[in-house]
Design a protein around this motif. Structure first.
Motif, PDB file in Angstrom:
ATOM      1  N   GLU A 198      29.164 -46.598 -59.130  1.00  0.00           N
ATOM      2  CA  GLU A 198      29.658 -46.009 -57.819  1.00  0.00           C
ATOM      3  C   GLU A 198      30.714 -44.961 -57.978  1.00  0.00           C
ATOM      4  N   PHE A 199      30.862 -44.032 -57.555  1.00  0.00           N
ATOM      5  CA  PHE A 199      32.033 -42.962 -57.466  1.00  0.00           C
ATOM      6  C   PHE A 199      32.801 -43.112 -56.087  1.00  0.00           C
ATOM      7  N   SER A 200      34.128 -43.184 -56.032  1.00  0.00           N
ATOM      8  CA  SER A 200      34.962 -43.035 -55.064  1.00  0.00           C
ATOM      9  C   SER A 200      34.691 -41.843 -54.141  1.00  0.00           C
ATOM     10  N   SER A 201      34.333 -40.960 -54.910  1.00  0.00           N
ATOM     11  CA  SER A 201      34.339 -39.438 -54.180  1.00  0.00           C
ATOM     12  C   SER A 201      32.933 -39.254 -53.627  1.00  0.00           C
ATOM     13  N   SER A 202      31.964 -40.022 -53.863  1.00  0.00           N
ATOM     14  CA  SER A 202      30.567 -39.687 -53.146  1.00  0.00           C
ATOM     15  C   SER A 202      30.000 -40.910 -52.442  1.00  0.00           C
ATOM     16  N   GLU A 203      29.074 -40.798 -51.674  1.00  0.00           N
ATOM     17  CA  GLU A 203      28.507 -41.852 -50.745  1.00  0.00           C
ATOM     18  C   GLU A 203      27.692 -43.016 -51.813  1.00  0.00           C
ATOM     19  N   PRO A 204      27.781 -44.264 -51.473  1.00  0.00           N
ATOM     20  CA  PRO A 204      27.144 -45.143 -52.067  1.00  0.00           C
ATOM     21  C   PRO A 204      25.391 -44.719 -52.120  1.00  0.00           C
ATOM     22  N   THR A 205      24.901 -45.047 -53.243  1.00  0.00           N
ATOM     23  CA  THR A 205      23.500 -45.232 -53.133  1.00  0.00           C
ATOM     24  C   THR A 205      22.938 -46.423 -53.319  1.00  0.00           C
ATOM     25  N   GLY A 206      21.734 -46.666 -52.903  1.00  0.00           N
ATOM     26  CA  GLY A 206      21.014 -47.887 -53.038  1.00  0.00           C
ATOM     27  C   GLY A 206      21.049 -48.684 -51.765  1.00  0.00           C
ATOM     28  N   ALA A 207      20.937 -49.960 -51.887  1.00  0.00           N
ATOM     29  CA  ALA A 207      20.678 -50.903 -50.252  1.00  0.00           C
ATOM     30  C   ALA A 207      22.304 -51.448 -50.125  1.00  0.00           C
ATOM     31  N   PRO A 208      22.514 -51.447 -48.931  1.00  0.00           N
ATOM     32  CA  PRO A 208      23.887 -51.946 -48.744  1.00  0.00           C
ATOM     33  C   PRO A 208      24.251 -53.104 -49.452  1.00  0.00           C
ATOM     34  N   PRO A 209      25.457 -53.425 -49.769  1.00  0.00           N
ATOM     35  CA  PRO A 209      25.865 -54.890 -50.373  1.00  0.00           C
ATOM     36  C   PRO A 209      25.378 -55.982 -49.503  1.00  0.00           C
ATOM     37  N   SER A 210      24.753 -56.967 -49.989  1.00  0.00           N
ATOM     38  CA  SER A 210      24.554 -58.109 -49.115  1.00  0.00           C
ATOM     39  C   SER A 210      25.066 -59.601 -49.623  1.00  0.00           C
ATOM     40  N   GLY A 211      25.855 -59.254 -50.960  1.00  0.00           N
ATOM     41  CA  GLY A 211      26.555 -60.470 -51.313  1.00  0.00           C
ATOM     42  C   GLY A 211      28.304 -60.593 -51.027  1.00  0.00           C
ATOM     43  N   PRO A 212      28.737 -61.732 -51.509  1.00  0.00           N
ATOM     44  CA  PRO A 212      30.022 -61.682 -51.174  1.00  0.00           C
ATOM     45  C   PRO A 212      31.049 -60.675 -52.174  1.00  0.00           C
ATOM     46  N   ALA A 213      32.202 -60.387 -51.814  1.00  0.00           N
ATOM     47  CA  ALA A 213      33.135 -59.429 -52.523  1.00  0.00           C
ATOM     48  C   ALA A 213      33.651 -60.535 -53.831  1.00  0.00           C
ATOM     49  N   ASP A 235      22.171 -69.742 -58.650  1.00  0.00           N
ATOM     50  CA  ASP A 235      21.309 -69.872 -57.408  1.00  0.00           C
ATOM     51  C   ASP A 235      21.303 -68.567 -56.490  1.00  0.00           C
ATOM     52  N   ASP A 236      22.262 -67.868 -56.752  1.00  0.00           N
ATOM     53  CA  ASP A 236      22.426 -66.558 -55.994  1.00  0.00           C
ATOM     54  C   ASP A 236      22.518 -65.264 -56.848  1.00  0.00           C
ATOM     55  N   SER A 237      21.824 -65.178 -58.105  1.00  0.00           N
ATOM     56  CA  SER A 237      21.977 -64.389 -58.955  1.00  0.00           C
ATOM     57  C   SER A 237      21.354 -63.096 -58.658  1.00  0.00           C
ATOM     58  N   ASP A 238      20.624 -62.987 -57.410  1.00  0.00           N
ATOM     59  CA  ASP A 238      19.811 -61.679 -56.885  1.00  0.00           C
ATOM     60  C   ASP A 238      20.799 -60.975 -55.828  1.00  0.00           C
ATOM     61  N   ALA A 239      21.619 -61.582 -55.452  1.00  0.00           N
ATOM     62  CA  ALA A 239      22.799 -61.054 -54.367  1.00  0.00           C
ATOM     63  C   ALA A 239      23.671 -59.873 -55.266  1.00  0.00           C
ATOM     64  N   CYS A 240      23.783 -58.915 -54.234  1.00  0.00           N
ATOM     65  CA  CYS A 240      24.554 -57.702 -54.905  1.00  0.00           C
ATOM     66  C   CYS A 240      25.582 -57.545 -53.781  1.00  0.00           C
ATOM     67  N   GLY A 241      26.876 -57.634 -54.182  1.00  0.00           N
ATOM     68  CA  GLY A 241      28.031 -57.727 -53.456  1.00  0.00           C
ATOM     69  C   GLY A 241      28.783 -56.658 -53.555  1.00  0.00           C
ATOM     70  N   THR A 242      30.134 -56.725 -53.534  1.00  0.00           N
ATOM     71  CA  THR A 242      31.018 -55.640 -53.681  1.00  0.00           C
ATOM     72  C   THR A 242      32.014 -56.073 -54.651  1.00  0.00           C
ATOM     73  N   VAL A 243      32.898 -55.347 -55.228  1.00  0.00           N
ATOM     74  CA  VAL A 243      33.872 -55.634 -56.201  1.00  0.00           C
ATOM     75  C   VAL A 243      35.254 -55.441 -55.568  1.00  0.00           C
ATOM     76  N   THR A 244      36.209 -56.425 -56.146  1.00  0.00           N
ATOM     77  CA  THR A 244      37.436 -56.294 -55.320  1.00  0.00           C
ATOM     78  C   THR A 244      38.338 -55.340 -56.218  1.00  0.00           C
ATOM     79  N   ARG A 245      37.978 -55.086 -57.360  1.00  0.00           N
ATOM     80  CA  ARG A 245      38.625 -53.881 -58.221  1.00  0.00           C
ATOM     81  C   ARG A 245      37.403 -53.475 -59.353  1.00  0.00           C
ATOM     82  N   THR A 246      37.967 -52.502 -59.813  1.00  0.00           N
ATOM     83  CA  THR A 246      37.029 -51.952 -61.126  1.00  0.00           C
ATOM     84  C   THR A 246      38.022 -51.610 -62.205  1.00  0.00           C
TER      85      THR A 246
END
Length: 377
Positions: A338-353, A366-377
């Motif tokens: 994902e790039f900060s200058s463009s809108e996110p693609t895919g499904a909205p994150p459902s997992g924890p940050a 147990d939660d390997s399929d969860a897709c969350g956000t990152v606090t930094r890259t």
């Protein structure tokens, strides 16, 4: 002032006080380096000697209160320097050990240099996440700016197997072979330039045992027709060359391996590594972003004398991954930064940050399929 000489003695002009003082100072300065006196100096000296013979010498000539007072000032200066010498010496020693103590860091050895110095090899799980980094924006010239990975090793240099030792009945050379094959698998799956650009990861596949039930068939299916059930990014780091391209040739790597006696008569190896990929869009604005992939693999070099296995190949027992900064629920066989200058693609994150650089915590299996956000890259 001198008294007026008697009529029977040759008269000498009076010498002003400032001339006496200048002469005294000059004489004191030049005593350590004698030289032929000038004609003027000889004349003045002769006059002084004549006045001395008449008892008319001013204070400070040869001896007297002025010279003694000067000696006193010199003594005080010596004592003062002796007193100041200790703290000055200590301060100079501290600056020599840590020049950054000087204001403005005139020697260019401030904490920035320390912050950029390489980390020692990781030999076990860290106890905490890396500290905060300077909030620098990554660029084409500095793709790891603002990232803890700046201090990580480059590529294969970050995969350093531990020293091989015999495990039970498994000899040392067998353990060394297992560690070497595990590194080859990690490099082929995550660092091989062609594989990272989307090509088939042949080097990694060549390490896996073809006799392991269904493994290579499943991987072939995933690479040929990726889907949610068969997605190659669960084992291989791959980017769509039509979407993004790597920045430079460096992929930052950090992690460690451990080994023990395996359950198939051989040696089992656990590899826990994180890889950081800086990329830009293949066609569009030049904006650098990073995708962070952590992989935990459990493999074993089994004993062919006891099990139906291929000599020199690894059994893949379990693999877990945690991917930071890639679109959620997109299963086309590629990672999608994902790039900060463009809108996110895919499904909205459902997992924890989560902090993708935090290697001190375990991957939640147990939660390997969860897709969350990152606090930094």
């Amino acid at each position: 002032m001198s008294e007026k000489p008697s009529d029977d003695q040759p008269s000498a002009p009076e010498i002003p006080d400032d001339v006496w003082e200048q002469f005294t100072r000059d004489t004191a300065r030049n005593t350590s380096a004698p030289k032929e006196p000038s004609a003027r100096a000889r004349m003045v000296t002769e006059r002084l000697r004549q006045q001395e013979a008449r008892g008319e010498s001013p204070p400070g000539w040869r001896t007297g209160p002025a010279r003694q007072e000067g000696d006193g000032r010199a003594a005080r200066r010596r004592k003062l320097w002796a007193f100041l010498g200790v703290p000055v010496a200590v301060a100079m020693a501290l600056v020599a050990l840590k020049p950054s103590l000087l204001p403005g860091d005139p020697f260019g050895t401030d904490e920035t240099r320390a912050a950029a110095s390489p980390l020692p090899v990781e030999t076990g799980s860290p106890t905490a996440a890396p500290g905060a980094s300077d909030p620098e924006t990554p660029t084409l010239d500095k793709p790891f700016a603002g990232s803890p990975a700046l201090r990580w090793a480059d590529g294969e240099a970050g995969i350093v197997p531990p020293e091989a030792k015999a495990v039970g009945s498994v000899p040392e050379d067998r353990v060394r072979q297992a560690l070497k094959l595990t590194k080859k698998l990690l490099v082929g799956a995550n660092l091989d330039p062609k594989a990272v650009r989307g090509a088939r990861p042949e080097a990694a596949l060549s390490v896996l045992d073809p006799k392991q039930p269904e493994l290579l068939d499943e991987l072939d299916t995933a690479l040929r027709s990726p889907s949610r059930e068969h997605d190659p990014v669960t084992l291989f780091s791959r980017f769509d060359p039509d979407e993004v391209r790597p920045v430079g040739d460096v992929i930052k790597t950090r992690g460690h391996m451990t080994f023990k006696k395996g359950s198939h008569g051989g040696v089992a190896v656990r590899a826990d590594y994180t890889f950081v990929y800086p990329v830009v869009r293949a066609d569009g604005p030049v904006e650098v972003t990073r995708t962070i992939v952590r992989r935990v693999l459990d493999v074993e070099l089994a004993d062919p004398a006891q099990y139906q296995v291929t000599e020199g190949r690894l059994l893949l027992l379990e693999d877990d991954q945690e991917i930071g900064n890639s679109s959620c629920d997109v299963h086309d066989g590629y990672l999608h930064p994902e790039f900060s200058s463009s809108e996110p693609t895919g499904a909205p994150p459902s997992g924890p940050a989560t902090d993708p650089y935090d290697r001190s915590r375990d991957i939640d299996r147990d939660d390997s399929d969860a897709c969350g956000t990152v606090t930094r890259t």
